[in-house]
Design a protein around this motif. Structure first.
Motif, mmCIF file in Angstrom:
data_model
loop_
_atom_site.group_PDB
_atom_site.id
_atom_site.type_symbol
_atom_site.label_atom_id
_atom_site.label_comp_id
_atom_site.label_asym_id
_atom_site.label_seq_id
_atom_site.Cartn_x
_atom_site.Cartn_y
_atom_site.Cartn_z
ATOM 1 N N PRO A 95 0.898 -1.092 -0.122
ATOM 2 C CA PRO A 95 0.035 -0.014 0.061
ATOM 3 C C PRO A 95 1.018 1.227 0.099
ATOM 4 N N VAL A 96 0.283 2.452 -0.316
ATOM 5 C CA VAL A 96 1.072 3.651 -0.437
ATOM 6 C C VAL A 96 -0.040 4.908 -0.345
ATOM 7 N N HIS A 97 0.493 5.714 0.371
ATOM 8 C CA HIS A 97 -0.240 7.219 0.334
ATOM 9 C C HIS A 97 0.530 7.928 -0.717
ATOM 10 N N ASP A 98 -0.437 8.687 -1.320
ATOM 11 C CA ASP A 98 -0.075 9.778 -2.337
ATOM 12 C C ASP A 98 1.431 10.491 -2.431
ATOM 13 N N HIS A 99 1.545 10.547 -1.022
ATOM 14 C CA HIS A 99 2.690 11.636 -0.754
ATOM 15 C C HIS A 99 3.934 10.729 -0.456
ATOM 16 N N ASP A 100 3.754 9.387 -0.634
ATOM 17 C CA ASP A 100 4.823 8.649 -0.556
ATOM 18 C C ASP A 100 5.474 7.735 -1.638
ATOM 19 N N LEU A 157 5.813 1.888 5.664
ATOM 20 C CA LEU A 157 5.687 3.231 5.634
ATOM 21 C C LEU A 157 4.150 3.671 5.741
ATOM 22 N N PHE A 158 3.343 2.842 5.179
ATOM 23 C CA PHE A 158 2.051 3.519 5.112
ATOM 24 C C PHE A 158 1.329 3.455 6.449
ATOM 25 N N VAL A 159 1.781 2.731 7.510
ATOM 26 C CA VAL A 159 1.283 2.919 8.965
ATOM 27 C C VAL A 159 2.028 3.913 9.659
ATOM 28 N N MET A 160 3.354 3.958 9.470
ATOM 29 C CA MET A 160 4.164 4.394 10.315
ATOM 30 C C MET A 160 4.859 5.644 9.731
ATOM 31 N N GLY A 161 4.923 6.210 8.546
ATOM 32 C CA GLY A 161 5.176 7.328 7.841
ATOM 33 C C GLY A 161 6.828 7.714 8.029
ATOM 34 N N ASP A 162 6.944 8.630 8.556
ATOM 35 C CA ASP A 162 8.521 9.174 8.825
ATOM 36 C C ASP A 162 9.210 8.233 10.048
ATOM 37 N N ARG A 163 8.346 7.761 10.882
ATOM 38 C CA ARG A 163 8.917 6.823 11.782
ATOM 39 C C ARG A 163 9.341 5.766 11.553
ATOM 40 N N ALA A 164 8.756 4.949 10.260
ATOM 41 C CA ALA A 164 9.126 3.882 9.708
ATOM 42 C C ALA A 164 10.542 4.253 8.762
ATOM 43 N N ALA A 165 10.448 5.497 8.265
ATOM 44 C CA ALA A 165 11.788 5.713 7.406
ATOM 45 C C ALA A 165 13.113 6.037 8.193
ATOM 46 N N ASN A 166 12.514 6.395 9.652
ATOM 47 C CA ASN A 166 13.712 6.540 10.642
ATOM 48 C C ASN A 166 13.952 5.278 11.391
ATOM 49 N N ARG A 167 13.474 4.024 10.987
ATOM 50 C CA ARG A 167 13.514 2.792 11.322
ATOM 51 C C ARG A 167 13.243 2.651 13.039
ATOM 52 N N GLU A 168 12.217 3.436 13.487
ATOM 53 C CA GLU A 168 11.802 3.475 14.869
ATOM 54 C C GLU A 168 11.167 1.945 15.168
ATOM 55 N N ALA A 169 11.031 1.569 16.408
ATOM 56 C CA ALA A 169 10.464 0.445 16.759
ATOM 57 C C ALA A 169 8.813 0.652 16.594
#
Length: 594
Positions: A95-100, A157-169
């Protein structure tokens, strides 16, 4: 009245049993008749002297973007593939948000080396959910059947956004949200879930991938979705981090990673397919993995080992993504020029003397997608050139994927009394600029394919890892199937071979069974009429070459084949003698429907 009769061929039916001569009758896209006798058909294909096999099932491809602009899944259909699975290694486009959109493109560009400009121009976005993505692809005509894995990076990325890109738990709420999205995709018909944990995987910006360090809670929560849906399998890009330090901690790190994945298999109760390679930086790891997978299987865990049929590495030349000259200042001054212009400089004795006297610069800087391995190769070229070879050709321009170590660039340098860099320089500067260097990084540590024969012979090995659609600037391993039929069945002179019956079973029925597909992979009444008609005496991959046929003029390495007389999908000829037809019987194949 049958639609088609394939008459007089030698049938290798996919079971592994001895070949036999028979006619094959097809009606409404399925096999209706296998045998002899007087049968009427609207069309007859003479197959006397030819071998007829089931269509091949490729379980590890990266056509996720290409499927949206290319109807044919080129070049896989040139090598007898009739069903592909994509979405491997945890990367994909839904899945993907339009801004991603850009984030997912940078992931695919970095991890799988597909030009970002081609993806940006070629993908016609029109979805957010995974289910919408499937509907968009299925609405387009295709030559082959295709199945889809749900990629971990996209979910994160779809669920966590920037937190996923920053590899947060991931939090408990994050895990539950990802689980719900995965379950919905599985109910739609996704074939399973993929994740990737390789240190070598980076985005186009040189950043680590979002899911690379996901913890046990996250992985097990996602695995539980497969148990609940009672469908699907997992795949992943590596059994442990690819850059494992060769010290006392190496085995400990491997075991810790394996335990994490075995726990995921227990939580999901579904088959787990792991990448299996003889790694240059961890030369015993493939044996550890076999031992642990055997032990897990004895405990009831269905763990399979995705195995390549030839060494895995890169090809490099003047027009590929990488060549060793790119690390030298002199070459970097001319690297932007067309190949013909670069050749003029390279053939100038003064330019050559200058470059050979230079010191290389590091390309793998912070924020760069260039892997550190590139700099390691150049810095230690005197040794790494021992596993670099001219991509030599035999009859009809067939590449040699098992070269003798005595033909390496290091061996040539020793014979000439010059540096390995000079030998490589002269080779690249020769001819029309199309010379390619074969650099097998994995599966060739002992200078032969003997270890690969052992691996392919393992009872839980899956014929895989061709990476079709990926690494388009450095490889074309979509030709694994014709390599298997030529090198391993007919031509190998430096060790044991496989029978054609064994090879076909690996490429068809075994992979189909792993996916839970009961309608293909065999030649028998009731099966889907996915078939290959092959000249077994001639079949082989042709020499790879560069084309610029991707969107935005993107470059890729492609490879044709000889001896593939015809490939049929659902009874329709999609390719004949290397020419793609206009037939488009392929469709998205829902795992939910069985």
């Amino acid at each position: 009245m049958l639609d088609t009769l394939i008459k007089g061929g030698t049938v290798v039916d996919g079971t592994g049993k001895p070949a036999f001569t028979a006619d094959i009758g097809i009606r409404d896209g399925r096999i209706e008749h296998v045998g002899k006798g007087s049968v009427q058909a609207r069309e007859t294909i003479a197959a006397d002297g030819a071998t007829v096999t089931p269509g091949f099932v490729d379980i590890h491809t990266h056509y996720d973007g290409q499927a949206s602009w290319d109807q044919t899944f080129s070049p896989s259909l040139l090598h007898g593939v009739t069903t592909v699975v994509m979405g491997n290694c945890g990367v994909g486009f839904a899945p993907v948000h339009d801004h991603d959109h850009e984030r997912l493109i940078e992931l695919m560009q970095g991890v799988e080396e597909i030009p970002g400009a081609a993806l940006e121009e070629g993908i016609q976005w029109g979805w957010n959910s995974f289910e919408q993505y499937i509907d968009a692809l299925d609405a387009k005509p295709h030559s082959l059947d295709f199945m889809t894995l749900v990629p971990h990076d996209s979910l994160r990325l779809f669920v966590m956004g920037d937190r996923a890109a920053n590899r947060e738990a991931a939090t408990e709420a994050d895990c539950e949200a990802m689980q719900g999205l995965l379950a919905a995709a599985l109910r739609k018909g996704a074939i399973g879930f993929s994740t990737g944990r390789s240190d070598n995987h980076r985005t186009a910006r040189g950043e680590e991938t979002p899911s690379g360090e996901a913890d046990a809670r996250e992985l097990n929560t996602l695995a539980a979705a497969l148990r609940a849906c009672r469908t699907g399998y997992y795949t992943r890009s590596a059994t442990t981090t690819a850059c494992v330090p060769e010290d006392g901690d190496e085995r400990m790190r491997f075991d810790r990673e394996y335990d994490l994945l075995a726990g995921m298999a227990r939580a999901g109760g579904r088959p787990l397919a792991l990448t299996w390679l003889e790694r240059i930086n961890a030369p015993q790891q493939h044996r550890w993995l076999a031992d642990r997978a055997d032990a897990s299987f004895a405990e009831g865990l269905d763990i399979r080992l995705q195995t390549a049929c030839r060494p895995v590495g890169i090809m490099n030349g003047l027009d590929t993504s990488f060549n060793v000259l790119k690390s030298y200042p002199g070459y970097r001054e001319i690297g932007h020029l067309p190949v013909a212009e670069r050749l003029k400089y390279l053939r100038d004795p003064g330019f050559k003397a200058r470059l050979l006297a230079e010191k290389p610069v590091k390309l793998a800087q912070v924020g760069s997608a260039v892997p550190p391995l590139v700099d390691q190769v150049v810095a230690d070229l005197a040794n790494t050139a021992a596993v670099m070879f001219p991509l030599t050709t035999g009859t009809d321009l067939t590449p040699n994927y098992e070269p003798d170590p005595s033909t390496s660039f290091a061996a040539q340098a020793n014979a000439r009394g010059v540096s390995a860099l000079e030998v490589i320089y002269d080779y690249l500067a020769d001819g029309d600029g199309g010379n390619l260097i074969y650099f097998p990084i994995f599966n060739y540590l002992r200078g032969s394919m003997d270890t690969l024969h052992e691996m392919l012979s393992h009872p839980r090995a899956l014929f895989s890892l061709g990476d079709a659609g990926a690494h388009v600037g450095t490889i074309c391993d979509a030709s694994f199937q014709t390599t298997m039929l030529s090198h391993w069945v007919r031509d190998r002179a430096r060790g044991a071979r496989f029978s054609i019956e064994q090879a076909v079973e690996m490429m068809s029925a075994r992979n189909a069974r792993h996916l839970g597909l009961t309608d293909r992979g065999l030649i028998a009444p009731g099966m889907r009429a996915d078939l290959n008609i092959i000249d077994a005496a001639r079949v082989a991959p042709l020499n790879p070459h560069i084309v610029r046929d991707l969107p935005a003029g993107g470059r890729r390495v492609v490879q044709g084949a000889r001896g593939m007389l015809a490939t049929l999908v659902a009874g329709q000829v999609i390719c004949a003698n290397g020419e793609v037809t206009g037939a488009r019987p392929g469709r998205w194949l829902s795992a939910a429907k069985g």
